[in-house]
Design a protein around this motif. Structure first.
Motif, PDB file in Angstrom:
ATOM      1  N   THR A  31      -7.169  18.060  13.349  1.00 38.20           N
ATOM      2  CA  THR A  31      -6.378  19.142  12.743  1.00 38.20           C
ATOM      3  C   THR A  31      -6.995  20.518  13.007  1.00 38.20           C
ATOM      4  OG1 THR A  31      -7.489  18.853  10.602  1.00 38.20           O
ATOM      5  CG2 THR A  31      -5.384  17.704  10.926  1.00 38.20           C
TER       6      THR A  31
ATOM      7  N   ARG B 116       2.752  16.935  15.858  1.00 34.79           N
ATOM      8  CA  ARG B 116       2.258  17.699  14.703  1.00 34.79           C
ATOM      9  C   ARG B 116       1.179  18.711  15.058  1.00 34.79           C
ATOM     10  NH1 ARG B 116       2.931  14.369   9.259  1.00 34.79           N
ATOM     11  NH2 ARG B 116       1.778  16.193   8.564  1.00 34.79           N
ATOM     12  N   LEU B 117       0.453  18.463  16.144  1.00 37.40           N
ATOM     13  CA  LEU B 117      -0.639  19.365  16.512  1.00 37.40           C
ATOM     14  C   LEU B 117      -0.399  20.055  17.849  1.00 37.40           C
ATOM     15  CD1 LEU B 117      -3.662  17.035  15.565  1.00 37.40           C
ATOM     16  CD2 LEU B 117      -2.557  18.765  14.136  1.00 37.40           C
TER      17      LEU B 117
ATOM     18  N   LEU C 288      -2.668  21.579   4.733  1.00 38.91           N
ATOM     19  CA  LEU C 288      -1.902  20.700   5.616  1.00 38.91           C
ATOM     20  C   LEU C 288      -1.816  19.318   4.998  1.00 38.91           C
ATOM     21  CD1 LEU C 288      -4.299  18.875   7.313  1.00 38.91           C
ATOM     22  CD2 LEU C 288      -4.685  21.157   8.199  1.00 38.91           C
TER      23      LEU C 288
ATOM     24  N   ASP D 163      -7.227  13.505  11.209  1.00 42.11           N
ATOM     25  CA  ASP D 163      -7.804  14.525  10.337  1.00 42.11           C
ATOM     26  C   ASP D 163      -8.794  15.403  11.108  1.00 42.11           C
ATOM     27  OD1 ASP D 163      -8.287  15.826   7.844  1.00 42.11           O
ATOM     28  OD2 ASP D 163     -10.095  14.644   7.583  1.00 42.11           O
TER      29      ASP D 163
ATOM     30  N   SER E 249      -5.110  22.644  15.398  1.00 41.98           N
ATOM     31  CA  SER E 249      -3.834  23.258  15.041  1.00 41.98           C
ATOM     32  C   SER E 249      -4.015  24.722  14.648  1.00 41.98           C
ATOM     33  CB  SER E 249      -3.167  22.479  13.898  1.00 41.98           C
ATOM     34  OG  SER E 249      -3.956  22.527  12.734  1.00 41.98           O
TER      35      SER E 249
ATOM     36  N   LEU F 212      -1.653  15.104   5.796  1.00 45.17           N
ATOM     37  CA  LEU F 212      -1.870  14.045   6.767  1.00 45.17           C
ATOM     38  C   LEU F 212      -0.579  13.247   6.938  1.00 45.17           C
ATOM     39  CD1 LEU F 212      -5.385  12.623   5.818  1.00 45.17           C
ATOM     40  CD2 LEU F 212      -4.808  14.244   7.624  1.00 45.17           C
TER      41      LEU F 212
END
Length: 242
Positions: free
Chosen positions: A62, A14-15, A203, A59, A65, A205
């Motif tokens: 993030t 995801r990142l 975004l 979190d 990202s 979680l």
């Protein structure tokens, strides 16, 4: 579930972030330090392992990202509390020069102990208020990034954080789901403090644990010497257009 492994997979997928085994071990050790520290003082309302790994660790990460941390050398985490997002970012990016700032000495003591236990270098834990620390020459306009999470409304937070940021650097606030009104209220103050108009990035979680926003402000001019105002004033009388 092994949340040490889960974090590695979630960060990668995801990142687009690679965390090695040593880094994942540090996150697991940090989780246990947090749980133990929470028995002595109120560090966090979240102690369930899954929730800590998603709502605190993931979190915090993030930010990576939407910012290239390969190009970030220094970061100050204002009102860091139990070390979020600063310590997770330091674990992920060991090259960072990190300052963890908090107004409660007990929390600063916990962070110092945790940083030592985790063997993190290049971290300074500072007891103080943002309004006073931002006037010190060693800190003023000397960071690539200033960040804060769940500290205050954005129009107050901007006055706490933007004075720390060098021209060309960024202030990033980690916020919850509903931010539109907050961002609009903060626009005039952000301009006064030398920032461009805030960008709001939404975004989600993992594990359906909620919606989040990153509010990113690029600093384009020096902050006037009058700011931050003296301790307590930003919270009582936030900057606005009038």
């Amino acid at each position: 579930m092994n949340y040490r492994e889960w974090l590695g997979e979630a960060a990668r997928e995801r990142l687009r972030m690679q965390l090695n085994g040593e880094q994942l071990d540090l996150f697991y050790r940090y989780y246990h330090l947090l749980v133990e520290g929470n028995k002595k003082m109120n560090l966090t309302a979240i102690t369930d392992e899954k929730e800590v790994f998603v709502k605190h660790f993931f979190d915090s990460l993030t930010l990576a990202s939407h910012l290239s941390f390969a190009e970030v050398d220094s970061l100050i985490d204002v009102g860091t509390g139990a070390g979020f997002p600063g310590i997770p970012l330091k674990i992920a990016y060991p090259h960072l020069r990190l300052v963890l700032l908090d107004s409660l000495n007990k929390r600063v003591t916990f962070m110092k102990e945790s940083v030592a236990e985790l063997g993190l270098r290049g971290v300074e834990c500072v007891h103080g208020r943002a309004e006073e620390a931002a006037r010190k020459p060693m800190f003023r306009e000397s960071f690539d990034v200033a960040t804060a999470r769940a500290v205050a409304r954005l129009n107050v937070l901007a006055e706490y954080c933007l004075p720390f940021v060098r021209v060309g650097g960024r202030f990033v606030a980690l916020k919850g789901a509903d931010v539109e009104e907050e961002v609009e209220q903060a626009r005039p103050g952000v301009r006064t403090l030398g920032g461009k108009a805030p960008d709001s990035i939404s975004l989600s979680l993992p594990e359906q644990m909620g919606e989040r926003h990153l509010i990113v402000v690029t600093k384009e001019r020096p902050t006037p010497k009058a700011y931050p105002r003296k301790a307590g004033t930003p919270a009582r009388n936030p900057l606005h257009s009038s």
